[in-house]
Design a protein around this motif. Structure first.
Motif, PDB file in Angstrom:
ATOM      1  N   ALA A 102      -4.238  14.895   9.299  1.00 25.92           N
ATOM      2  CA  ALA A 102      -4.035  14.234   8.012  1.00 25.92           C
ATOM      3  C   ALA A 102      -2.590  14.408   7.557  1.00 25.92           C
ATOM      4  O   ALA A 102      -1.964  15.447   7.793  1.00 25.92           O
ATOM      5  CB  ALA A 102      -4.978  14.822   6.966  1.00 25.92           C
ATOM      6  N   LEU A 103      -2.058  13.385   6.921  1.00 24.01           N
ATOM      7  CA  LEU A 103      -0.651  13.402   6.504  1.00 24.01           C
ATOM      8  C   LEU A 103      -0.322  14.636   5.680  1.00 24.01           C
ATOM      9  O   LEU A 103       0.707  15.299   5.908  1.00 24.01           O
ATOM     10  CB  LEU A 103      -0.344  12.138   5.696  1.00 24.01           C
ATOM     11  CG  LEU A 103       1.060  12.037   5.103  1.00 24.01           C
ATOM     12  CD1 LEU A 103       2.105  12.021   6.215  1.00 24.01           C
ATOM     13  CD2 LEU A 103       1.183  10.797   4.225  1.00 24.01           C
ATOM     14  N   GLU A 104      -1.183  14.992   4.741  1.00 25.35           N
ATOM     15  CA  GLU A 104      -0.878  16.101   3.841  1.00 25.35           C
ATOM     16  C   GLU A 104      -0.883  17.461   4.544  1.00 25.35           C
ATOM     17  O   GLU A 104      -0.324  18.434   4.036  1.00 25.35           O
ATOM     18  CB  GLU A 104      -1.857  16.130   2.667  1.00 25.35           C
ATOM     19  CG  GLU A 104      -3.327  16.226   3.048  1.00 25.35           C
ATOM     20  CD  GLU A 104      -3.978  14.860   3.229  1.00 25.35           C
ATOM     21  OE1 GLU A 104      -5.227  14.790   3.080  1.00 25.35           O
ATOM     22  OE2 GLU A 104      -3.263  13.882   3.523  1.00 25.35           O
ATOM     23  N   MET A 150      -2.509   1.281  15.560  1.00 27.08           N
ATOM     24  CA  MET A 150      -3.060   2.605  15.282  1.00 27.08           C
ATOM     25  C   MET A 150      -4.262   2.409  14.365  1.00 27.08           C
ATOM     26  O   MET A 150      -4.122   2.343  13.137  1.00 27.08           O
ATOM     27  CB  MET A 150      -2.005   3.503  14.627  1.00 27.08           C
ATOM     28  CG  MET A 150      -2.517   4.883  14.202  1.00 27.08           C
ATOM     29  SD  MET A 150      -3.438   5.782  15.452  1.00 27.08           S
ATOM     30  CE  MET A 150      -2.138   6.268  16.579  1.00 27.08           C
ATOM     31  N   PRO A 151      -5.466   2.298  14.928  1.00 23.10           N
ATOM     32  CA  PRO A 151      -6.621   1.862  14.137  1.00 23.10           C
ATOM     33  C   PRO A 151      -7.380   2.973  13.431  1.00 23.10           C
ATOM     34  O   PRO A 151      -8.436   2.728  12.849  1.00 23.10           O
ATOM     35  CB  PRO A 151      -7.503   1.199  15.198  1.00 23.10           C
ATOM     36  CG  PRO A 151      -7.241   1.996  16.425  1.00 23.10           C
ATOM     37  CD  PRO A 151      -5.788   2.393  16.358  1.00 23.10           C
ATOM     38  N   PHE A 152      -6.861   4.202  13.474  1.00 21.87           N
ATOM     39  CA  PHE A 152      -7.549   5.293  12.798  1.00 21.87           C
ATOM     40  C   PHE A 152      -6.529   6.188  12.112  1.00 21.87           C
ATOM     41  O   PHE A 152      -5.343   6.186  12.460  1.00 21.87           O
ATOM     42  CB  PHE A 152      -8.410   6.097  13.775  1.00 21.87           C
ATOM     43  CG  PHE A 152      -7.671   6.593  14.985  1.00 21.87           C
ATOM     44  CD1 PHE A 152      -6.944   7.773  14.962  1.00 21.87           C
ATOM     45  CD2 PHE A 152      -7.710   5.863  16.165  1.00 21.87           C
ATOM     46  CE1 PHE A 152      -6.258   8.214  16.078  1.00 21.87           C
ATOM     47  CE2 PHE A 152      -7.031   6.300  17.294  1.00 21.87           C
ATOM     48  CZ  PHE A 152      -6.304   7.481  17.249  1.00 21.87           C
ATOM     49  N   ALA A 153      -6.984   6.960  11.139  1.00 22.55           N
ATOM     50  CA  ALA A 153      -6.088   7.835  10.386  1.00 22.55           C
ATOM     51  C   ALA A 153      -5.693   9.054  11.210  1.00 22.55           C
ATOM     52  O   ALA A 153      -6.405   9.468  12.124  1.00 22.55           O
ATOM     53  CB  ALA A 153      -6.772   8.280   9.096  1.00 22.55           C
ATOM     54  N   GLY A 154      -4.546   9.615  10.883  1.00 25.94           N
ATOM     55  CA  GLY A 154      -4.120  10.868  11.485  1.00 25.94           C
ATOM     56  C   GLY A 154      -3.153  10.730  12.641  1.00 25.94           C
ATOM     57  O   GLY A 154      -2.688  11.739  13.180  1.00 25.94           O
ATOM     58  N   GLY A 155      -2.822   9.499  13.016  1.00 27.07           N
ATOM     59  CA  GLY A 155      -1.980   9.296  14.187  1.00 27.07           C
ATOM     60  C   GLY A 155      -0.593   8.786  13.883  1.00 27.07           C
ATOM     61  O   GLY A 155       0.067   8.226  14.768  1.00 27.07           O
ATOM     62  N   SER A 156      -0.115   8.971  12.668  1.00 25.86           N
ATOM     63  CA  SER A 156       1.154   8.350  12.280  1.00 25.86           C
ATOM     64  C   SER A 156       2.337   8.868  13.111  1.00 25.86           C
ATOM     65  O   SER A 156       3.190   8.090  13.549  1.00 25.86           O
ATOM     66  CB  SER A 156       1.426   8.569  10.791  1.00 25.86           C
ATOM     67  OG  SER A 156       1.451   9.949  10.474  1.00 25.86           O
TER      68      SER A 156
END
Length: 249
Positions: A102-104, A150-156
């Protein structure tokens, strides 16, 4: 060894070649006649097994321990390849890390290592290898379809690192084109490896994104790399080529 000896007399260096896609590339190039050096960071057992297997089949191979986050180690790997085999014709930049979160909560240390291994090492190895390459040289990066989707969160951070290769390959193609050296990216989708196994916890969601409802095989990526490294791909450069089972369709 293979009867198809496309790379007889050629020398290749695969950055990150002891396991998964990298090992498949090492085996494919060696089977087609190349003398192949590869780097590994921590998988000494896998590296030895790969060397033993190729040597037993009459191939020429060299394993070099080198952390792809270490610029000095990368340059030494290039120099060792040339000192051992006398030249360098093909560079495959396969070393990569995958950190999700997660970004945070994503640490700056994980961000910096993602950039160092997935992007910075490609530049360093390409810069060092280009000094030894002549007309017909090949630089091939293993990127990811996540550069485009990037179709899901957490992979930025991971997506950022693979997107950076798209711009880098265009610039390198311009830099090295006048010397007859081609530079390209291969962008795999989900491939059955230790990093992302076909029976892993992410497999079900990955298959849901794909037109072909299966993971890719490392040998399929190696075949694509073999084409780009060979004479038939001499007019292909500055390209990011997707092999993803329809992940991005």
């Amino acid at each position: 060894m293979s009867n198809q000896r496309t790379f007889t007399g050629k020398v290749a260096l695969v950055q990150g070649g002891s396991r998964g896609i990298g090992a498949a590339i090492v085996k494919r190039l060696a089977a087609e006649g190349a003398a192949v050096a590869f780097t590994y960071a921590s998988s000494a057992g896998a590296a030895k097994a790969l060397v033993d297997g190729i040597t037993a089949e009459g191939g020429k191979v060299l394993a070099i321990k080198a952390d792809s986050a270490d610029a000095h180690a990368i340059r030494n790997a290039v120099d060792s390849t040339v000192e051992t085999f006398g030249r360098l014709d093909i560079l495959v930049n396969n070393a990569g890390v995958l950190a999700l979160g997660a970004l945070e909560d994503f640490s700056l240390e994980d961000f910096d290592r993602t950039y160092a291994v997935n992007v910075r090492s490609v530049f360093i190895a390409s810069q060092a290898a280009a000094k030894h390459m002549g007309d017909g040289g090949r630089i091939i990066n293993i990127g990811s379809t996540n550069a485009d989707r990037m179709p899901f969160a957490g992979g930025s951070a991971y997506a950022m690192s693979k997107s950076a290769l798209v711009g880098l390959v265009k610039g390198l193609a311009r830099d090295l084109g006048p010397r007859g050296i081609t530079v390209n990216n291969v962008q795999p989708g989900p491939v059955d490896t230790d990093m992302n196994p076909a029976n892993g916890e992410m497999a079900e969601s990955m298959l849901g994104f794909m037109a072909l409802k299966r993971y890719g095989h490392a040998d399929e990526i190696a075949g694509f790399v073999s084409y780009l490294a060979g004479p038939q791909a001499g007019y292909v450069t500055g390209a990011s080529l997707t092999i993803d089972g329809g992940f991005g369709a």
